[in-house]
Every structure is written in structure tokens, then in C-alpha cells.
Design a protein around this motif. Sequence first.
Motif, short mmCIF file in Angstrom:
data_model
loop_
_atom_site.label_atom_id
_atom_site.label_comp_id
_atom_site.label_asym_id
_atom_site.label_seq_id
_atom_site.Cartn_x
_atom_site.Cartn_y
_atom_site.Cartn_z
N PRO A 65 0.82 -1.21 0.00
CA PRO A 65 0.00 0.00 0.00
C PRO A 65 0.86 1.26 0.00
O PRO A 65 1.96 1.29 0.54
CB PRO A 65 -0.79 -0.12 1.31
N GLY A 66 0.31 2.31 -0.59
CA GLY A 66 0.93 3.63 -0.51
C GLY A 66 2.18 3.83 -1.33
O GLY A 66 3.02 4.66 -0.97
N VAL A 67 2.33 3.11 -2.44
CA VAL A 67 3.54 3.28 -3.26
C VAL A 67 3.24 3.91 -4.62
O VAL A 67 4.13 4.04 -5.45
CB VAL A 67 4.28 1.94 -3.46
N GLY A 68 1.97 4.28 -4.86
CA GLY A 68 1.66 5.02 -6.07
C GLY A 68 0.94 4.27 -7.16
O GLY A 68 0.93 4.71 -8.32
N LYS A 69 0.29 3.16 -6.84
CA LYS A 69 -0.36 2.37 -7.90
C LYS A 69 -1.47 3.17 -8.59
O LYS A 69 -1.54 3.21 -9.83
CB LYS A 69 -0.92 1.06 -7.30
N THR A 70 -2.34 3.80 -7.81
CA THR A 70 -3.44 4.56 -8.40
C THR A 70 -2.91 5.77 -9.16
O THR A 70 -3.37 6.07 -10.28
CB THR A 70 -4.42 5.02 -7.30
N THR A 71 -1.95 6.46 -8.59
CA THR A 71 -1.38 7.64 -9.24
C THR A 71 -0.75 7.29 -10.57
O THR A 71 -0.95 7.98 -11.58
CB THR A 71 -0.34 8.28 -8.31
N ILE A 72 0.02 6.22 -10.60
CA ILE A 72 0.68 5.82 -11.85
C ILE A 72 -0.35 5.46 -12.91
O ILE A 72 -0.23 5.85 -14.07
CB ILE A 72 1.63 4.64 -11.59
#
Length: 439
Positions: A65-72
Amino acid sequence: MADLFDTSTRDPNAAAAGPRPLADRLRPRRLSEVIGQSHVLSPEGPLGAMLAAKSLSSLILWGPPGVGKTTIARLLAAETDLAFVQISAIFTGVPDLKKVFESARIRRQNGQGTLLFVDEIHRFNKAQQDGFLPHMEDGTILLVGATTENPSFELNAALLSRAQVIILERLSLVDLELMAQRAEKELGRALPLKGEAREAMLEMADGDGRALLNLIEQAAAWKTDHPLSRDELSKRLMRRAARYDKSGDEHYNLISALHKSVRGSDPDAALYWFCRMLEGGEDPRFLARRLTRMAVEDIGLADPQAHDVCLACWQTYERLGSPEGELALANAVVYLALAPKSNGVYVAYKAARAAARETGSQMPPRHILNAPTRLMKDVGYGAGYAYDHDAEDGFSGQDYFPEGMKRPVFYAPPERGFERELRKRVDYFAKLRVKRQGG
């Protein structure tokens, strides 16, 4: 009417009048602003190469969690002029998926593709996962799934064959510090923390960028007339619980780390992973069982006492219970790590099992078969058997393998621990066997 799930048509400033979380305000606007994940976003990385070639394929983004999956995923859609549609496998049913696919089909007819981002994609069952396949194959959607679980275990082979798995890594302390600096710039002030407290906050986030921004938002709201120390910070903030799923990927990762640390004779690393599992809520009985397995697999007869130590520590845990009993298991961890290592019996066992499968129908030689009836004696059962206790040195040297089977060598004890002595015995009997059979 706008698609219920389509976020590409929404005004990003629509909520500007209300309070926006810090994580939302700091969301990168282009891929070059993403913190961390350079191994996949750089020009040499898989995503960088796809964008340079203007050929983006369906993807599975796998990471904590919290490593940028949605953002990327969102930025990939922007870079490729695709409509970005986001759904969650937790809240989306089959009727919802049909609406999403129909909207994507209409959008495609109008000349625009759709990047469908599916959060927690591993939550979909097999039938639901299969439902994506025809729409991926005909180009209706470009699927980007996000998961914290190992795709090899949680996703269908058919889905995996149509998507490239991209592994995202937990953020390093350097990445988290850069994120903290961006947050301070956005807030317009420095965090009220001393250097040691700032380091402690980064450690509390445990590689999760979203968790760090939540901690920063809390710290920024404090009213204090001096920078806080590490102790003062720890009184105001609770450390984030370590990510650990007793039935998931982290369970297998950590037990693998413990096993290999023991095998590598590193007591400090072994204790660390042992304690990581306990802190995550692992059942100490599972650890006791695995420690016993390590004793028989990686130590074996190099130190026959290791097996007894594990069973004794396991029994002590059962009598003491938690938390005192965990110390007994810690004793076993250290003992195993420092014991001489040998997989001699393990290798011999696997080789013998393989030979047994290949020659499973062959009879034992007749001279070692009992003959309780006259018929058995008449056909030669027990004929020529040499009673070892009557032989010189208590060893007859007879062949005990099936007739016609070439004598194999399964057990080859290494020159380590107690197996040095066993090696001498193996060599001793081998020489006697040659002598007896030659005579």
C-alpha cells in the motif's frame, strides 16, 4: 449523463472549496513527479519503454500500500490520451461491470480508448476475472489492475497471460524524506520536529507514502513552541502496524526469510525475522513446527540434538504459553542458526524416493525374504541368507537391493558436525562390503 465510474470528465478543482487531504493536494500531475519506482518509470524501465514506443499494454501493478499504484495508473491514462475509469473490486458487482464495459464500447466508437483501473483486482473471483478477457482482447479497455497480493496465486492464468506484471517497491527513507519536503513546501512551513523525531516519523510510515502524509498532516496541526524530540513524537503518534497477512504473501515471504537466515547460520537475522512474524500476530505453534522442519531438513545428522532441542522448546512453549513461551522458541532459533548444517539425509531421502518410484515393482532379493511355509522354502526364500551377527565384524556385506538393480549411493555425509563420524562409518562398511563380496 456522465458515466458513474468515469473520473476523466470530473473537474479536479470541484472540491477546491472544501478541505482537501494533503495526499490529494500532493498528487503528482505527471509521471516525472512520481517519487520512487524509477526502476519501472525510467526510460530503461518497462513503463518508460512502453510510453516511448507509444504502445501501452494491459498491466497488473503489484506492490504494498501507498507506493503510487493509483497515481501511476491515472498518469498513464493522461500520457496516452485515454479516458481514465476507476473501480474497486470490493464495491463493484457484475451489473456495474457491464455498465463500465458498455460505456467503454461507446467511447471507443467515438474515437477514444479507455484505461480501466481496477483497485484490489485480486478480490474478483474467477468468473469475474474471466469477464475482462473479451474486452481486453477486442481493445474495448486497456486494463490496469492493482493488487497487494502475489498475482501468481490470486489472478487467473488467462488474465495474467494478457497483462504484464509490474512490481512496485515500498518507498525508501530517501523517497519518504523527499515526500516530506514536498509536503512542507505545500504547507508553507517546516514540521515542528527535531532531526531524530523526523527520522522516527519516516520510519513509522514503513515505506507507505500515504501513511507518511497522514502523519505529516497530524504533526503540522500541532500547536507547539519548540521542535519535538523523538520521545515527544512517540507520545503523540502511534507507530503504523507492520504489514503482515498470516495467510497471504507476507506470511510466506517472512517464513522464507527466517528459514534462509537459519540455513545461512545468521542468528541475528534469524531472530529478527522470527520476531517480525511474532509482531505480525503469527501463531507461535506454526513457528515451532517450521523450526522443527528446519532441524531435520538443514541440520539433520550433523547435529542430531537439534531435533530434540526444537521439540523440547516447542513443549516448553505449550506449557508456558504466551508471552513467556516465545523465549523458548527463540532459544531454538539461535541453536539452529549456529548448528552445523547438512542436507545429506534430505538429499538421500529425495534420491531414494525417486528410485523407489522408478523401481517400485521389483521384489527384494530372495535371500532376505522370510520363509514361513514349505512352498516359500522350496522356491528359495531365505536361501543363502548370512546372519550378520555370526559374520566377522558383525557385517556380512550381502546385497539388499532388488536382484539386477545396480547398487546406488544415496547418503553421502559431509565432513561437518557429527556426520564426520558417520562418514567414517560409511567408508568403513563400504570397504568391508568390497572385501566380503570379493571373497
